[in-house]
Write an enzyme that holds these catalytic residues in place. Structure first.
Site, PDB file in Angstrom:
ATOM      1  N   ILE A  23       0.821  -1.209   0.000  1.00 27.64           N
ATOM      2  CA  ILE A  23       0.000   0.000   0.000  1.00 27.64           C
ATOM      3  C   ILE A  23       0.856   1.259   0.000  1.00 27.64           C
ATOM      4  CG2 ILE A  23      -1.631   1.339   1.396  1.00 27.64           C
ATOM      5  CD1 ILE A  23      -2.902  -1.322   2.248  1.00 27.64           C
ATOM      6  N   TYR A 156      -4.737  -5.390  17.418  1.00 28.92           N
ATOM      7  CA  TYR A 156      -4.795  -4.721  16.114  1.00 28.92           C
ATOM      8  C   TYR A 156      -6.111  -3.962  15.956  1.00 28.92           C
ATOM      9  CZ  TYR A 156      -4.936  -4.189  11.015  1.00 28.92           C
ATOM     10  OH  TYR A 156      -5.034  -3.689   9.737  1.00 28.92           O
ATOM     11  N   LYS A 160      -6.511   0.106  15.595  1.00 31.35           N
ATOM     12  CA  LYS A 160      -7.111   0.727  14.424  1.00 31.35           C
ATOM     13  C   LYS A 160      -8.371   1.514  14.792  1.00 31.35           C
ATOM     14  CE  LYS A 160      -4.177  -0.564  11.281  1.00 31.35           C
ATOM     15  NZ  LYS A 160      -3.323   0.429  10.584  1.00 31.35           N
TER      16      LYS A 160
END
Length: 275
Positions: A23, A156, A160
């Site tokens: 990305i 995680y 996020k």
């Protein structure tokens, strides 16, 4: 023309985690193609050296998890610093575990990797933008795992989710300076690192209405929109790039039929087989 607002000619944009072919690399390339001077940041010099971007590029090997690394990155941006793309993050194998068994050291490591640097690199970039009196745009790669529950991925998902809260808070605080802060909630994206998570190509589009996994270029297109003046009146937004996965309840199977529906007559009507 409104499409002129897509151009970033001569503007410096920092991309953290620009190496590796995923990305970050795609975001750096999209911004460079739009004319930006890309400040490509990575901890791995070999990954930086492998980058092949059009236009002017500044390569910075730095650890943005440290105050020294953050200062080095911001100082390396030439001219007027217009943008920041926070890409660094991800999930390592030890970060997958039931919450009951999750170790403190893995929790700390995951939050360091996915959250802390976003705040302090964004802060340093914003301070320079305020000094410049130029405004600017900050875009952070978040995850659909921060929007909905992330079972067996607790650190995680928590990190996020915190990134999304941070995005909204910074957007409100820094709007007065003309600084826009947005995030991309990326879904299942095929990257070199992601192959360790999803190794069966036959399951690539499972649970996704568009029936495919996303690509780094899909994410980069959204980032280009958020960094460019096309999104000049957009801040505090979370833009899903997930093939529609967030719109589809887990109660639906791959054929979009609710899993609890077993009545043959209803199933026949849904599937068009009722004659």
């Amino acid at each position: 023309m409104i499409t002129d607002r897509l151009r970033l000619d001569g503007r410096s944009v920092i991309v953290s985690g620009a190496g590796g072919g995923g990305i970050g690399t795609s975001c750096a390339r999209a911004l460079a193609e739009a004319g930006a001077v890309v400040v490509a940041v990575d901890r791995d010099q070999d990954r930086l050296d492998a980058l092949d971007l059009p236009g002017e590029t500044v390569l910075v090997r730095a650890d943005i998890g440290t105050a020294e690394g953050v200062a080095e990155v911001v100082a390396a941006a030439p001219g007027v610093l217009h943008g920041l793309v926070n890409v660094v993050g991800g999930s390592l194998l030890p970060h997958w575990a039931p919450a009951l068994d999750f170790a403190r050291e893995q929790w700390d490591a995951s939050l360091d990797l996915n959250l802390h640097h976003v705040m302090f690199l964004s802060q340093a970039v914003a301070r320079r933008m305020v000094d410049q009196e130029s405004g600017g745009s900050i875009a952070t790669i978040a995850s659909t795992g921060g929007v909905v529950a992330a079972p067996y991925h607790v650190a995680y998902g928590t990190a996020k989710a915190a990134v999304l809260g941070l995005t909204r808070t910074l957007a409100v605080e820094w709007g007065q300076y003309g600084i826009r802060v947005n995030a991309v909630a990326a879904g299942s994206i095929t990257t070199p690192r992601a192959t360790s998570t999803v190794q069966d190509p036959g399951l690539a589009g499972r649970g996704v209405p568009m029936r495919r996994r996303g690509t780094p270029e899909d994410v980069a297109a959204a980032v280009l929109f958020l960094v460019s003046d096309l999104s000049a009146y957009t801040t505090g937004a979370v833009l899903p790039v997930d093939g529609g996965a967030l719109q589809r309840l887990g109660l639906f199977d791959d054929d979009n039929v609710p899993v609890h529906v077993t009545n043959p007559q209803i199933l026949a009507r849904i599937r068009g087989t009722d004659g």
